[in-house]
Design a protein around this motif. Sequence first.
Motif, mmCIF file in Angstrom:
data_model
loop_
_atom_site.group_PDB
_atom_site.id
_atom_site.type_symbol
_atom_site.label_atom_id
_atom_site.label_comp_id
_atom_site.label_asym_id
_atom_site.label_seq_id
_atom_site.Cartn_x
_atom_site.Cartn_y
_atom_site.Cartn_z
ATOM 1 N N THR A 99 -76.665 -67.891 -26.526
ATOM 2 C CA THR A 99 -77.028 -68.341 -27.869
ATOM 3 C C THR A 99 -78.535 -68.435 -28.064
ATOM 4 O O THR A 99 -79.000 -68.667 -29.175
ATOM 5 C CB THR A 99 -76.384 -69.705 -28.171
ATOM 6 N N HIS A 100 -79.314 -68.213 -27.026
ATOM 7 C CA HIS A 100 -80.776 -68.252 -27.141
ATOM 8 C C HIS A 100 -81.317 -66.934 -27.688
ATOM 9 O O HIS A 100 -82.016 -66.922 -28.682
ATOM 10 C CB HIS A 100 -81.416 -68.581 -25.792
ATOM 11 N N ALA A 101 -80.984 -65.833 -27.033
ATOM 12 C CA ALA A 101 -81.551 -64.549 -27.456
ATOM 13 C C ALA A 101 -80.517 -63.431 -27.522
ATOM 14 O O ALA A 101 -80.862 -62.279 -27.679
ATOM 15 C CB ALA A 101 -82.690 -64.139 -26.522
ATOM 16 N N GLY A 102 -79.242 -63.762 -27.381
ATOM 17 C CA GLY A 102 -78.194 -62.761 -27.523
ATOM 18 C C GLY A 102 -77.949 -61.882 -26.315
ATOM 19 O O GLY A 102 -77.290 -60.863 -26.411
ATOM 20 N N CYS A 103 -78.459 -62.258 -25.172
ATOM 21 C CA CYS A 103 -78.254 -61.462 -23.953
ATOM 22 C C CYS A 103 -76.846 -61.688 -23.404
ATOM 23 O O CYS A 103 -76.359 -62.814 -23.408
ATOM 24 C CB CYS A 103 -79.255 -61.873 -22.878
ATOM 25 N N PRO A 104 -76.201 -60.646 -22.887
ATOM 26 C CA PRO A 104 -74.914 -60.841 -22.227
ATOM 27 C C PRO A 104 -75.116 -61.558 -20.890
ATOM 28 O O PRO A 104 -75.932 -61.143 -20.076
ATOM 29 C CB PRO A 104 -74.375 -59.433 -22.002
ATOM 30 N N ASP A 164 -72.122 -74.565 -19.177
ATOM 31 C CA ASP A 164 -70.918 -75.014 -18.486
ATOM 32 C C ASP A 164 -69.763 -74.148 -18.985
ATOM 33 O O ASP A 164 -69.456 -74.139 -20.179
ATOM 34 C CB ASP A 164 -70.663 -76.491 -18.799
ATOM 35 N N ALA A 165 -69.113 -73.418 -18.095
ATOM 36 C CA ALA A 165 -68.026 -72.519 -18.472
ATOM 37 C C ALA A 165 -66.773 -73.265 -18.895
ATOM 38 O O ALA A 165 -65.889 -72.692 -19.518
ATOM 39 C CB ALA A 165 -67.696 -71.574 -17.316
ATOM 40 N N VAL A 166 -66.675 -74.567 -18.586
ATOM 41 C CA VAL A 166 -65.502 -75.367 -18.943
ATOM 42 C C VAL A 166 -65.629 -75.925 -20.360
ATOM 43 O O VAL A 166 -64.654 -76.019 -21.091
ATOM 44 C CB VAL A 166 -65.290 -76.506 -17.920
ATOM 45 N N THR A 167 -66.867 -76.255 -20.757
ATOM 46 C CA THR A 167 -67.086 -76.868 -22.084
ATOM 47 C C THR A 167 -67.888 -75.983 -23.031
ATOM 48 O O THR A 167 -67.911 -76.235 -24.235
ATOM 49 C CB THR A 167 -67.855 -78.194 -21.942
ATOM 50 N N LYS A 177 -71.027 -75.990 -23.135
ATOM 51 C CA LYS A 177 -72.275 -76.695 -23.427
ATOM 52 C C LYS A 177 -73.444 -76.172 -22.601
ATOM 53 O O LYS A 177 -73.274 -75.698 -21.485
ATOM 54 C CB LYS A 177 -72.108 -78.195 -23.170
ATOM 55 N N VAL A 178 -74.637 -76.306 -23.189
ATOM 56 C CA VAL A 178 -75.876 -75.928 -22.512
ATOM 57 C C VAL A 178 -76.170 -76.951 -21.429
ATOM 58 O O VAL A 178 -76.125 -78.156 -21.673
ATOM 59 C CB VAL A 178 -77.056 -75.897 -23.516
ATOM 60 N N VAL A 179 -76.465 -76.476 -20.210
ATOM 61 C CA VAL A 179 -76.874 -77.382 -19.130
ATOM 62 C C VAL A 179 -78.313 -77.106 -18.687
ATOM 63 O O VAL A 179 -78.880 -77.883 -17.934
ATOM 64 C CB VAL A 179 -75.907 -77.328 -17.917
ATOM 65 N N GLN A 180 -78.901 -75.996 -19.154
ATOM 66 C CA GLN A 180 -80.298 -75.658 -18.850
ATOM 67 C C GLN A 180 -80.857 -74.868 -20.026
ATOM 68 O O GLN A 180 -80.267 -73.867 -20.430
ATOM 69 C CB GLN A 180 -80.362 -74.825 -17.563
ATOM 70 N N THR A 181 -81.970 -75.331 -20.586
ATOM 71 C CA THR A 181 -82.601 -74.633 -21.695
ATOM 72 C C THR A 181 -83.292 -73.367 -21.196
ATOM 73 O O THR A 181 -83.419 -73.202 -19.984
ATOM 74 C CB THR A 181 -83.631 -75.561 -22.386
ATOM 75 N N PRO A 182 -83.693 -72.438 -22.034
ATOM 76 C CA PRO A 182 -84.135 -72.623 -23.401
ATOM 77 C C PRO A 182 -83.033 -72.620 -24.464
ATOM 78 O O PRO A 182 -83.288 -73.007 -25.599
ATOM 79 C CB PRO A 182 -85.097 -71.468 -23.634
ATOM 80 N N ALA A 183 -81.828 -72.191 -24.160
ATOM 81 C CA ALA A 183 -80.764 -72.255 -25.174
ATOM 82 C C ALA A 183 -80.525 -73.713 -25.555
ATOM 83 O O ALA A 183 -80.650 -74.608 -24.718
ATOM 84 C CB ALA A 183 -79.478 -71.635 -24.634
ATOM 85 N N VAL A 213 -77.928 -74.233 -28.246
ATOM 86 C CA VAL A 213 -76.638 -74.170 -28.937
ATOM 87 C C VAL A 213 -75.553 -73.780 -27.935
ATOM 88 O O VAL A 213 -75.742 -72.852 -27.150
ATOM 89 C CB VAL A 213 -76.707 -73.128 -30.081
ATOM 90 N N PRO A 214 -74.409 -74.476 -27.956
ATOM 91 C CA PRO A 214 -73.321 -74.133 -27.020
ATOM 92 C C PRO A 214 -72.773 -72.727 -27.266
ATOM 93 O O PRO A 214 -72.975 -72.144 -28.332
ATOM 94 C CB PRO A 214 -72.241 -75.177 -27.302
ATOM 95 N N LEU A 215 -72.059 -72.215 -26.269
ATOM 96 C CA LEU A 215 -71.401 -70.922 -26.410
ATOM 97 C C LEU A 215 -70.299 -71.003 -27.455
ATOM 98 O O LEU A 215 -69.723 -72.074 -27.688
ATOM 99 C CB LEU A 215 -70.799 -70.486 -25.070
ATOM 100 N N THR A 216 -69.977 -69.868 -28.057
ATOM 101 C CA THR A 216 -68.926 -69.789 -29.062
ATOM 102 C C THR A 216 -67.565 -69.799 -28.381
ATOM 103 O O THR A 216 -67.294 -68.966 -27.506
ATOM 104 C CB THR A 216 -69.074 -68.494 -29.887
#
Length: 141
Positions: free
Chosen positions: A84-89, A108-111, A113-119, A121-124
């Motif tokens: 969600t930061h720059a659109g990279c796979p 976090d693949a379970v939630t 949620k972001v656990v380390q920036t720069p992102a 916004v959580p994953l979709t």
Amino acid sequence: MPARPSASRRTVLRGAAVAPVAGLGLAACSAPGKGTAEATPTAPVDLGAENEVAKGGAKLYRDHNVVVSRDEKGALKAYSTICTHAGCPINKLRGTTLICPCHGSEFDAVTGKVVQTPATVPLTELPVKTEKGRIIAGPGA
């Protein structure tokens, strides 16, 4: 006012040689997967056998830009793995932490949620279900 010296041929050629290199640097920070139809599933996709995702674990499906996790009760969750930061796979999963190769964001693949920036916004989250022992994810799943 004194006349400005004109640029030498060497200065002009040096500038022309540096311009493409500067463009590559900007391209490295752009969003390689952003805006493409293939970024995440647009229809249900069969990801594989249900038993491939253990309780408390996660599995990354790079070909579909999806991660599927299973909580301790057995419920499945699926998320897009487009950062969600720059659109990279995202192409790396360590335990249940997804790591983006572009700028080091972690999720976090379970939630999702972001656990380390720069992102920030959580994953979709994506719909996910099991059908005949197979994991199906994406819209309409």
